[in-house]
Enzyme design. Sequence first.
Site, PDB file in Angstrom:
ATOM      1  N   GLY A 187       0.937  -1.079  -0.163  1.00  0.00           N
ATOM      2  CA  GLY A 187       0.010   0.014   0.032  1.00  0.00           C
ATOM      3  C   GLY A 187       0.974   1.368  -0.140  1.00  0.00           C
ATOM      4  O   GLY A 187       1.981   1.150   0.300  1.00  0.00           O
TER       5      GLY A 187
ATOM      6  N   ASP B  48     -10.213   0.225   2.973  1.00  0.00           N
ATOM      7  CA  ASP B  48      -9.867  -0.887   1.975  1.00  0.00           C
ATOM      8  C   ASP B  48     -11.313  -2.008   2.101  1.00  0.00           C
ATOM      9  O   ASP B  48     -11.620  -2.362   1.100  1.00  0.00           O
ATOM     10  CB  ASP B  48      -8.736  -1.731   2.523  1.00  0.00           C
ATOM     11  CG  ASP B  48      -7.580  -1.172   2.305  1.00  0.00           C
ATOM     12  OD1 ASP B  48      -7.380  -0.420   1.698  1.00  0.00           O
ATOM     13  OD2 ASP B  48      -6.559  -1.542   2.987  1.00  0.00           O
TER      14      ASP B  48
ATOM     15  N   ASP C 244      -5.263  12.115  12.829  1.00  0.00           N
ATOM     16  CA  ASP C 244      -5.764  11.735  11.434  1.00  0.00           C
ATOM     17  C   ASP C 244      -6.542  10.711  11.597  1.00  0.00           C
ATOM     18  O   ASP C 244      -6.347   9.778  10.958  1.00  0.00           O
ATOM     19  CB  ASP C 244      -4.370  11.697  10.599  1.00  0.00           C
ATOM     20  CG  ASP C 244      -4.609  11.894   9.082  1.00  0.00           C
ATOM     21  OD1 ASP C 244      -5.775  12.168   8.744  1.00  0.00           O
ATOM     22  OD2 ASP C 244      -3.767  11.329   8.557  1.00  0.00           O
TER      23      ASP C 244
HETATM   24  N1  LIG Z   1      -0.460  -3.002   9.352  1.00  0.00           N
HETATM   25  C1  LIG Z   1      -0.893  -3.123   8.369  1.00  0.00           C
HETATM   26  N2  LIG Z   1      -1.096  -4.174   7.960  1.00  0.00           N
HETATM   27  C2  LIG Z   1      -2.094  -4.542   6.592  1.00  0.00           C
HETATM   28  N3  LIG Z   1      -1.827  -3.415   5.580  1.00  0.00           N
HETATM   29  C3  LIG Z   1      -1.565  -2.114   5.978  1.00  0.00           C
HETATM   30  C4  LIG Z   1      -0.947  -2.166   7.389  1.00  0.00           C
HETATM   31  N4  LIG Z   1      -0.776  -0.338   7.551  1.00  0.00           N
HETATM   32  C5  LIG Z   1      -1.066  -0.085   6.343  1.00  0.00           C
HETATM   33  N5  LIG Z   1      -1.458  -0.931   5.462  1.00  0.00           N
HETATM   34  C6  LIG Z   1      -2.109  -0.913   4.120  1.00  0.00           C
HETATM   35  O1  LIG Z   1      -1.225   0.189   3.491  1.00  0.00           O
HETATM   36  C7  LIG Z   1      -2.080   1.167   2.914  1.00  0.00           C
HETATM   37  C8  LIG Z   1      -1.481   2.617   3.015  1.00  0.00           C
HETATM   38  O2  LIG Z   1      -1.621   2.855   4.402  1.00  0.00           O
HETATM   39  P1  LIG Z   1      -0.909   4.012   4.890  1.00  0.00           P
HETATM   40  O3  LIG Z   1      -1.214   4.302   6.431  1.00  0.00           O
HETATM   41  O4  LIG Z   1       0.643   4.482   4.287  1.00  0.00           O
HETATM   42  O5  LIG Z   1      -1.831   5.250   4.049  1.00  0.00           O
HETATM   43  P2  LIG Z   1      -3.254   6.066   4.333  1.00  0.00           P
HETATM   44  O6  LIG Z   1      -3.720   5.709   5.659  1.00  0.00           O
HETATM   45  O7  LIG Z   1      -4.234   5.347   3.285  1.00  0.00           O
HETATM   46  O8  LIG Z   1      -3.175   7.366   4.008  1.00  0.00           O
HETATM   47  P3  LIG Z   1      -2.121   8.393   4.850  1.00  0.00           P
HETATM   48  O9  LIG Z   1      -0.842   8.360   4.490  1.00  0.00           O
HETATM   49  O10 LIG Z   1      -2.898   9.806   4.857  1.00  0.00           O
HETATM   50  O11 LIG Z   1      -2.412   7.934   6.435  1.00  0.00           O
HETATM   51  C9  LIG Z   1      -3.432   1.005   3.838  1.00  0.00           C
HETATM   52  O12 LIG Z   1      -4.632   1.399   3.222  1.00  0.00           O
HETATM   53  C10 LIG Z   1      -3.456  -0.454   4.063  1.00  0.00           C
HETATM   54  O13 LIG Z   1      -3.955  -1.121   2.940  1.00  0.00           O
END
Ligand SMILES: Nc1ncnc2c1ncn2[C@@H]1O[C@H](COP(=O)(O)OP(=O)(O)OP(=O)(O)O)[C@@H](O)[C@H]1O
Length: 342
Positions: free
Chosen positions: A68, A112, A155
């Site tokens: 992601g 998701d 956030d």
């Molecule tokens: N601990 C985790 N386990 C599984 N998938 C994860 C985990 N953390 C993040 N992801 C995946 O990575 C994606 C991106 O996460 P990330 O926190 O970087 O971005 P976001 O929350 O969509 O946006 P922002 O950067 O504004 O917080 C998530 O939507 C999820 O699908």
Amino acid sequence: MMRQAPPATSTLIVGHTSGTAISISNWRLSGTNALSINLAAFEKNLQKLTLADLVEATNGFHNDSLIGSGGFGDVYKAQLKDGRIVAIKKLIHVNEERLLVYEYMKYGSLEDVLRDRKRIGLKLNWTARRKIAVGAARGLAFLHHNCIPHIIHRDMKSSNVLIDEQLEARVSDFGMARTVNVVDTHLSVSTLAGTPGYVPPEYYQSFRCTTKGDVYSYGVVLLELLTGKPPTDSTDFGEDSNLVEWVKQHTKVNISDVFDPELLKEDPTLELELLEHLKIACACLDNRPSKRPTMLKVMAMFKEIQAGSTVDSKTSSACTVSNDDGGFGVDMTLKEDKDEKD
Ligand SMILES: Nc1ncnc2c1ncn2[C@@H]1O[C@H](COP(=O)(O)OP(=O)(O)OP(=O)(O)O)[C@@H](O)[C@H]1O
Ligand SMILES: [Mg+2]
């Protein structure tokens, strides 16, 4: 994409709570304070990893491990030598890199799942959504009331609510705005925290973040669970509107129209329970921060609903919830996950 390896001497601390609340770890590639919050709050034993462990586990942060991407950087899936599967977030910054290691969550984020982004095809019925709502509230209440110093998330949103195999919710990415700002000397600290659709109205007047600001954002997440709609960008909302405004408009007309039709199709008798949860969301979304409940109070209101003693007697209209803030003991099982039975 950044490929160069940071100094191999750095060490990483991994920690996470058991049960429902939060998984966290924080690693700076340089600097001395590994963690700025009280690690005693996180119960599981901490584990030290070297950067080499992580480089190996992700095959040098190879694209094949990428699961992601967010505003702060890319997220990789990796299996550690002890067999544990983790998600590694690589924060992107011009001069410095940071890695955050989280417990890997099979279903990714609530966003998701609601949007079926990962094509898992997991449909959340009301029981699952309620469990997620309570789990996310517990995680936020834990940050606000149990952590020393108290933590403001800044956030809160459905992409920062992660879902594990048992459909338990974990609040993730708290304090990210600050984490990034500490590194970033160019970004003004007065940057608006948050994501469109989730930002409380008072943040547009002052950049001061508060727990009540988090409560507002939580209210938006609760609306997403109830309506199945995204916080912005639905054709239903009209050009200048968003989920909150759309729901507020509907509460004046036919309030039940806002609920996700899938939920009522599953069980039409759910309507009253959905209405009670909508009341909680509306209380969280009050434009006046002082009128919003604390997250402890939100949890108490969930409990009241589940105990069958509805909030009806205390409320006159769908969107006013008693603002009495006292009377709730801290024994809200914040530390453990015993109180969720379904
Ligand atoms: N601990 C985790 N386990 C599984 N998938 C994860 C985990 N953390 C993040 N992801 C995946 O990575 C994606 C991106 O996460 P990330 O926190 O970087 O971005 P976001 O929350 O969509 O946006 P922002 O950067 O504004 O917080 C998530 O939507 C999820 O699908
Ligand atoms: Mg995130």
